[in-house]
Design a protein around this motif. Structure first.
Motif, PDB file in Angstrom:
ATOM      1  N   ARG A 118       2.430   1.307  -3.941  1.00  0.00           N
ATOM      2  CA  ARG A 118       1.603   1.459  -5.173  1.00  0.00           C
ATOM      3  C   ARG A 118       0.304   1.716  -4.821  1.00  0.00           C
ATOM      4  O   ARG A 118      -0.657   1.991  -5.599  1.00  0.00           O
ATOM      5  CB  ARG A 118       1.679   0.232  -6.021  1.00  0.00           C
ATOM      6  CG  ARG A 118       1.492  -1.112  -5.223  1.00  0.00           C
ATOM      7  CD  ARG A 118       0.025  -1.579  -4.978  1.00  0.00           C
ATOM      8  NE  ARG A 118      -0.421  -1.807  -6.269  1.00  0.00           N
ATOM      9  CZ  ARG A 118      -1.981  -1.991  -6.712  1.00  0.00           C
ATOM     10  NH1 ARG A 118      -2.661  -0.984  -5.706  1.00  0.00           N
ATOM     11  NH2 ARG A 118      -2.349  -2.120  -7.698  1.00  0.00           N
ATOM     12  N   GLY A 119      -0.062   2.262  -3.419  1.00  0.00           N
ATOM     13  CA  GLY A 119      -1.547   2.609  -3.252  1.00  0.00           C
ATOM     14  C   GLY A 119      -2.475   1.601  -2.853  1.00  0.00           C
ATOM     15  O   GLY A 119      -1.967   0.240  -3.127  1.00  0.00           O
ATOM     16  N   ALA A 128       3.036   6.577   4.687  1.00  0.00           N
ATOM     17  CA  ALA A 128       2.447   6.220   3.244  1.00  0.00           C
ATOM     18  C   ALA A 128       1.356   5.684   3.220  1.00  0.00           C
ATOM     19  O   ALA A 128       0.273   6.124   2.803  1.00  0.00           O
ATOM     20  CB  ALA A 128       3.676   5.952   2.552  1.00  0.00           C
ATOM     21  N   ILE A 153       0.965  -1.480   0.157  1.00  0.00           N
ATOM     22  CA  ILE A 153       0.139  -0.076  -0.013  1.00  0.00           C
ATOM     23  C   ILE A 153       0.858   1.226  -0.077  1.00  0.00           C
ATOM     24  O   ILE A 153       0.574   2.374  -0.653  1.00  0.00           O
ATOM     25  CB  ILE A 153      -0.870   0.013   1.167  1.00  0.00           C
ATOM     26  CG1 ILE A 153      -2.061  -1.101   1.027  1.00  0.00           C
ATOM     27  CG2 ILE A 153      -1.692   1.485   1.415  1.00  0.00           C
ATOM     28  CD1 ILE A 153      -2.797  -1.332   2.544  1.00  0.00           C
ATOM     29  N   ALA A 154       1.907   1.222   0.525  1.00  0.00           N
ATOM     30  CA  ALA A 154       2.916   2.374   0.646  1.00  0.00           C
ATOM     31  C   ALA A 154       3.506   2.541  -0.524  1.00  0.00           C
ATOM     32  O   ALA A 154       4.002   3.605  -0.852  1.00  0.00           O
ATOM     33  CB  ALA A 154       4.011   2.112   1.831  1.00  0.00           C
ATOM     34  N   GLU A 165      -2.658   6.880   2.776  1.00  0.00           N
ATOM     35  CA  GLU A 165      -3.369   6.298   1.491  1.00  0.00           C
ATOM     36  C   GLU A 165      -4.550   5.889   1.991  1.00  0.00           C
ATOM     37  O   GLU A 165      -5.695   5.882   1.364  1.00  0.00           O
ATOM     38  CB  GLU A 165      -2.511   5.215   0.574  1.00  0.00           C
ATOM     39  CG  GLU A 165      -3.120   4.208  -0.166  1.00  0.00           C
ATOM     40  CD  GLU A 165      -3.719   5.037  -1.439  1.00  0.00           C
ATOM     41  OE1 GLU A 165      -3.695   6.192  -1.559  1.00  0.00           O
ATOM     42  OE2 GLU A 165      -4.257   4.317  -2.363  1.00  0.00           O
TER      43      GLU A 165
END
Lengths: 188, 188
Positions: free
Chosen positions: A19-20, A96, A16-17, A100
């Motif tokens: 590429r979202g 991050a 997730i940090a 997100e």
């Protein structure tokens, strides 16, 4: 070696940090964690269950990182500055991923309750630190600790996003946050 | 009736506010704007070009909304409070789209330069208002206008995201922002 569910949550947070969270597939988490998708479904039921637990995991990990950093100083004023702006790879990854998931909650009602609860916990922790500053006679006499904590955490979130998107340097974000603590509590 | 490029940008902003920007396809924008995809490619070259122009469009529209609201008051202190927290459907849509593009810039370097420029413009506008407050003798004597403007805009971004994700009510966000202006500039 962390247990399997922790290993899966670590992999999810890392992804997730990087590429979202939007469009993140369980198969990607399974590849990153080097476990089968079946094991992920067994522990987390479905994608939504995995995301909710990841949000919880990230929030708890933020508390651990902050606690660890707190031990470097007894001064609650210094502790106030740590928040989520630390240039340690793990903390940056965590910020991050947390940012997100916050941004995604605007579109995904499923994440909102947990986000609100985690935010409330963070604000209460910080309000407690501000009360310690007041009781130690180190400033902030007239301040409402809860409102000041709401503002400092929301500012830290705004600055964290500017840092992570390259709009502001980490050093400038720290200066601004330090300035905000002084503005809220008066000079030390 | 707005011209075709504006109609396309309005549709893109509306879609981004409603469902986010990740995975947004040019075909969806074409359906929402009721124009052909060929026309979109003609005006904006590709998806990345469309997104960059949409970010610019949203940023300029935010300035227009703020200017319109500014005319309701001559008091620069009141004007400071407007920022992007207004419960008008169009302004809310604009804040949501802007927040989403900010969050996306963490993963998409293509958006960063424009985001940084738009943020800088906003901070400079606000620093100008703070200087007016100072010159009018209405407070903020010791404040560094630029740093205060950086903090107030980053706080507004953090509070806007909390409002849009249902973590904080709009009323509370306003109270906190009003408190921040008083903390930065002293009571009126």
């Amino acid at each position: 070696m962390p247990d399997r569910p922790t290993q899966i949550l670590e992999a999810a947070a890392r992804l997730i940090a990087r590429r979202g969270v939007r469009g993140l597939r369980v198969e990607e988490v399974s590849a990153e964690a080097a476990v089968s998708t079946a094991l992920i479904y067994y522990h987390f039921k479905d994608r939504a269950g995995l995301l909710r637990r990841t949000l919880e995991f990230i929030s708890q990990r933020a508390v651990r990182y902050t606690d660890a950093a707190l031990e470097t100083s007894d001064d609650p004023r210094v502790q106030l500055l740590l928040l989520e702006l630390q240039d340690v790879p793990q903390v940056k990854e965590n910020s991050a991923a947390w940012g997100e998931l916050r941004a995604t909650a605007v579109f995904d009602p499923d994440l909102r309750e947990l986000l609100a609860a985690a935010t409330r916990d963070w604000v209460e922790d910080l309000a407690g630190l501000i009360r310690q500053v007041q009781e130690a006679g180190a400033g902030g006499v007239g301040a409402d600790p809860y409102a000041a904590a709401e503002r400092l955490t929301a500012l830290a979130e705004g600055l964290s996003e500017r840092w992570l998107s390259g709009t502001t340097s980490l050093q400038r974000a720290h200066e601004l946050l330090r300035g905000a603590v002084e503005t809220e509590l008066g000079p030390a």
